[in-house]
Design a protein around this motif. Structure first.
Motif, PDB file in Angstrom:
ATOM      1  N   GLU A  28     -44.942  37.541  36.838  1.00 20.15           N
ATOM      2  CA  GLU A  28     -46.079  36.620  36.909  1.00 20.15           C
ATOM      3  C   GLU A  28     -47.069  37.073  37.968  1.00 20.15           C
ATOM      4  O   GLU A  28     -48.287  37.093  37.743  1.00 20.15           O
ATOM      5  CB  GLU A  28     -45.598  35.203  37.220  1.00 20.15           C
ATOM      6  N   ARG A  29     -46.555  37.466  39.116  1.00 19.73           N
ATOM      7  CA  ARG A  29     -47.420  37.890  40.207  1.00 19.73           C
ATOM      8  C   ARG A  29     -48.172  39.182  39.881  1.00 19.73           C
ATOM      9  O   ARG A  29     -49.352  39.327  40.177  1.00 19.73           O
ATOM     10  CB  ARG A  29     -46.569  38.121  41.464  1.00 19.73           C
ATOM     11  N   GLU A  30     -47.487  40.128  39.243  1.00 20.69           N
ATOM     12  CA  GLU A  30     -48.084  41.439  39.004  1.00 20.69           C
ATOM     13  C   GLU A  30     -49.010  41.461  37.787  1.00 20.69           C
ATOM     14  O   GLU A  30     -49.906  42.303  37.718  1.00 20.69           O
ATOM     15  CB  GLU A  30     -46.977  42.489  38.816  1.00 20.69           C
ATOM     16  N   THR A  31     -48.804  40.580  36.826  1.00 17.19           N
ATOM     17  CA  THR A  31     -49.576  40.638  35.582  1.00 17.19           C
ATOM     18  C   THR A  31     -50.532  39.468  35.397  1.00 17.19           C
ATOM     19  O   THR A  31     -51.414  39.530  34.538  1.00 17.19           O
ATOM     20  CB  THR A  31     -48.635  40.683  34.364  1.00 17.19           C
ATOM     21  N   GLY A  32     -50.355  38.388  36.188  1.00 15.62           N
ATOM     22  CA  GLY A  32     -51.182  37.206  35.969  1.00 15.62           C
ATOM     23  C   GLY A  32     -50.793  36.462  34.703  1.00 15.62           C
ATOM     24  O   GLY A  32     -51.622  35.763  34.116  1.00 15.62           O
ATOM     25  N   ARG A  33     -49.524  36.597  34.291  1.00 15.54           N
ATOM     26  CA  ARG A  33     -49.015  35.939  33.082  1.00 15.54           C
ATOM     27  C   ARG A  33     -47.650  35.334  33.370  1.00 15.54           C
ATOM     28  O   ARG A  33     -46.865  35.889  34.146  1.00 15.54           O
ATOM     29  CB  ARG A  33     -48.861  36.943  31.931  1.00 15.54           C
ATOM     30  N   VAL A  34     -47.351  34.201  32.749  1.00 14.23           N
ATOM     31  CA  VAL A  34     -46.006  33.636  32.794  1.00 14.23           C
ATOM     32  C   VAL A  34     -45.215  34.302  31.670  1.00 14.23           C
ATOM     33  O   VAL A  34     -45.457  34.033  30.491  1.00 14.23           O
ATOM     34  CB  VAL A  34     -46.028  32.104  32.622  1.00 14.23           C
ATOM     35  N   ASP A  35     -44.294  35.170  32.031  1.00 17.31           N
ATOM     36  CA  ASP A  35     -43.573  35.983  31.052  1.00 17.31           C
ATOM     37  C   ASP A  35     -42.567  35.126  30.282  1.00 17.31           C
ATOM     38  O   ASP A  35     -41.577  34.645  30.851  1.00 17.31           O
ATOM     39  CB  ASP A  35     -42.856  37.129  31.772  1.00 17.31           C
ATOM     40  N   LEU A  36     -42.808  34.947  28.986  1.00 21.32           N
ATOM     41  CA  LEU A  36     -41.948  34.082  28.178  1.00 21.32           C
ATOM     42  C   LEU A  36     -40.548  34.654  28.006  1.00 21.32           C
ATOM     43  O   LEU A  36     -39.584  33.903  27.840  1.00 21.32           O
ATOM     44  CB  LEU A  36     -42.584  33.862  26.797  1.00 21.32           C
ATOM     45  N   ALA A  37     -40.420  35.975  28.054  1.00 22.88           N
ATOM     46  CA  ALA A  37     -39.116  36.608  27.831  1.00 22.88           C
ATOM     47  C   ALA A  37     -38.153  36.361  28.979  1.00 22.88           C
ATOM     48  O   ALA A  37     -36.932  36.417  28.786  1.00 22.88           O
ATOM     49  CB  ALA A  37     -39.293  38.108  27.608  1.00 22.88           C
ATOM     50  N   THR A  38     -38.655  36.104  30.178  1.00 22.01           N
ATOM     51  CA  THR A  38     -37.774  35.945  31.339  1.00 22.01           C
ATOM     52  C   THR A  38     -37.882  34.560  31.975  1.00 22.01           C
ATOM     53  O   THR A  38     -37.206  34.289  32.964  1.00 22.01           O
ATOM     54  CB  THR A  38     -38.116  37.004  32.409  1.00 22.01           C
ATOM     55  N   THR A  39     -38.725  33.696  31.422  1.00 23.00           N
ATOM     56  CA  THR A  39     -38.928  32.359  31.992  1.00 23.00           C
ATOM     57  C   THR A  39     -38.066  31.344  31.256  1.00 23.00           C
ATOM     58  O   THR A  39     -37.938  31.395  30.031  1.00 23.00           O
ATOM     59  CB  THR A  39     -40.408  31.945  31.889  1.00 23.00           C
ATOM     60  N   ASN A  40     -37.476  30.425  32.003  1.00 23.45           N
ATOM     61  CA  ASN A  40     -36.697  29.346  31.396  1.00 23.45           C
ATOM     62  C   ASN A  40     -37.230  28.005  31.879  1.00 23.45           C
ATOM     63  O   ASN A  40     -37.996  27.943  32.858  1.00 23.45           O
ATOM     64  CB  ASN A  40     -35.201  29.501  31.722  1.00 23.45           C
ATOM     65  N   PRO A  41     -36.853  26.914  31.229  1.00 28.61           N
ATOM     66  CA  PRO A  41     -37.388  25.599  31.626  1.00 28.61           C
ATOM     67  C   PRO A  41     -37.149  25.249  33.082  1.00 28.61           C
ATOM     68  O   PRO A  41     -38.038  24.701  33.747  1.00 28.61           O
ATOM     69  CB  PRO A  41     -36.664  24.639  30.685  1.00 28.61           C
TER      70      PRO A  41
END
Length: 462
Positions: free
Chosen positions: A240-253
């Protein structure tokens, strides 16, 4: 990187922006003294010209941000940077002209501004040349140790290989015998102390990326690493920090629930955002009215059908509303009665439609939706109900993007080309979640400035 108003900014970009801001101040001050010498009067104390000098520096700094002069490509390529510097100075002239019209005493005299622009352009070019030749990309590189050697860790290796990433993978540690994706990874049992291994590699950050976290993380070792001053991060937060995106593949609720984000509903931020939307939409509607009229006339002459078209979109909290746009497609674009994704070189787009889409003129009538409160200037792109129903089935957390108002421009729109598939929607959702999670007035300002770049170089318009 560090967080500035909840948004991640790299040290390289911050240093470059500060140096160039000081250069702009010096350019304005120097121009004032040159003109004073030529005209034969004393320059006087700085306090008497502080406002015009600061206005010059701030206007041109904002112009540099607006044209993308601090993007990774602009920091790597001198040729790319020169083009953006020229565009920034030109835009700075426009900014100063607008300020001078509204507040005449807040800007320098025309002769002063001319000298200042010439000095500023030379100074900015010299700074970029020195930074690219002497400092080099290695100055701001960060050494990372990854705990993990499976597919997750391999994603970090690919991220580090991208130009301008600023990352150096100092090593990978296989946390189990099953992790064999990354070649050259050291098994955990090859060294006794993780903290000593970290210090030996001169690592600044340890990223946790094991395939199975339960029972595989050496918590006592990680505590020792943390106490030595080395940052410890999990893969989701790191990406998230490096790309400016919340990575769906590694993010959980649970990661989203216990994060410090999603505070866009704070009362002061909400009120301030609404006031800005009302004032800005009124001003832009008044200024843009001639463009709407000219665009509408062109649409009418180019093809049969109405000038405007109305379409249902999903807004805040999933509530539907109607948007208005200048018609850019044929009237039989969806003759079958089913919503169709727009595609590159879409044959349904009219000749005039291609022009007004690239210039974003077709979006101007949506300002009425902003004025009414259905939309905001900045927010996720509103989608049609049929697409939303499909995407909520396909993508996790898609409904969460509707916790903020949709916008004319947004974090996804300035970072990713126009999407026309579920996979495109997935990437844009990651950007939208980042915006919803890390919203601040500063991020809104950054998006509005960067929208200028998208309009000037409309690579992704469809």
């Amino acid at each position: 990187m560090f967080r500035f108003f909840k948004h991640y900014v790299s040290h390289a970009v911050t240093l470059m922006a500060l140096i160039e801001f000081l250069a702009l101040l010096c350019a304005a001050e120097g121009a004032w003294h040159i003109y004073a010498y030529q005209a034969g009067f004393h320059a006087g104390p700085f306090a008497e010209r502080a406002v015009p000098v600061m206005t010059f520096a701030i206007a041109n700094s904002l112009a540099l941000m607006a044209v993308g002069a601090y993007s990774s490509e602009a920091l790597r390529s001198m040729g790319f940077a020169v083009v953006r510097l020229l565009a920034a100075i030109s835009l700075g002239v426009i900014f100063l002209a607008v300020v001078g019209f509204a507040l005449p005493n807040a800007t320098m005299w025309r002769a002063n501004s001319l000298y200042a622009m010439a000095i500023a352009l030379a100074a900015l070019f010299l700074i970029r040349l020195i930074m690219s030749q002497c400092a080099g990309a290695s100055t701001f590189q960060r050494r990372i140790l990854v705990l993990g050697a499976g597919p997750r860790a391999a994603r970090l290796a690919k991220l580090a290989e991208k130009p301008g990433s600023g990352l150096v993978m100092a090593g990978f540690v296989a946390m189990s015998d099953k992790e064999k994706t990354v070649k050259g990874a050291l098994p955990r049992d090859t060294f006794d102390s993780l903290s000593e291994h970290v210090l030996a590699l001169r690592v600044g950050e340890v990223v946790l990326a094991p395939e199975e976290r339960r029972g595989s993380l050496p918590l006592s070792d990680l505590l020792r690493v943390k106490t030595t001053g080395v940052h410890v991060n999990d893969i989701a937060s790191f990406i998230e920090r490096e790309t400016g995106r919340v990575d769906l593949a590694t993010t959980n609720p649970s990661g989203l629930i216990f994060s410090d984000g999603f505070s866009a509903g704070q009362r002061m931020s909400k009120v301030g955002k609404r006031i800005f939307d009302i004032v800005a939409s009124l001003l832009v509607l008044i200024i843009g009215l001639p463009l709407i009229l000219i665009g509408g006339l062109a649409v009418k002459l180019d093809s049969k059908g109405p000038i405007f078209y109305r379409q249902s979109r999903v807004g805040l909290f999933g509530e539907p509303y109607d948007i208005w746009k200048l018609r850019s497609m044929r009237t039989d674009a969806e003759a079958a009665g089913k919503a169709v994704w727009a595609s590159e070189n879409d044959p349904r787009i009219t000749r005039v439609g291609r022009i007004i889409r690239k210039l974003r003129i077709d979006e101007l009538p949506q300002l009425w939706c902003v004025l009414k409160g259905d939309m905001s200037f900045v927010g996720p792109r509103p989608e049609r109900p049929s697409f939303v129903a499909e995407l909520e089935r396909e993508l996790p957390f898609y409904a969460e993007r509707h916790m903020v108002k949709p916008g004319l421009t947004g974090w996804a729109q300035i970072n990713y080309p126009y999407g026309a598939s579920v996979e495109d929607a997935r990437v844009k959702l990651e950007y939208d979640l980042y915006y919803a999670k890390n919203y601040s007035p500063f991020l809104d300002l950054l998006i509005l400035l960067q929208t200028v770049r998208v309009v000037m170089w409309p690579e992704g318009a469809r």
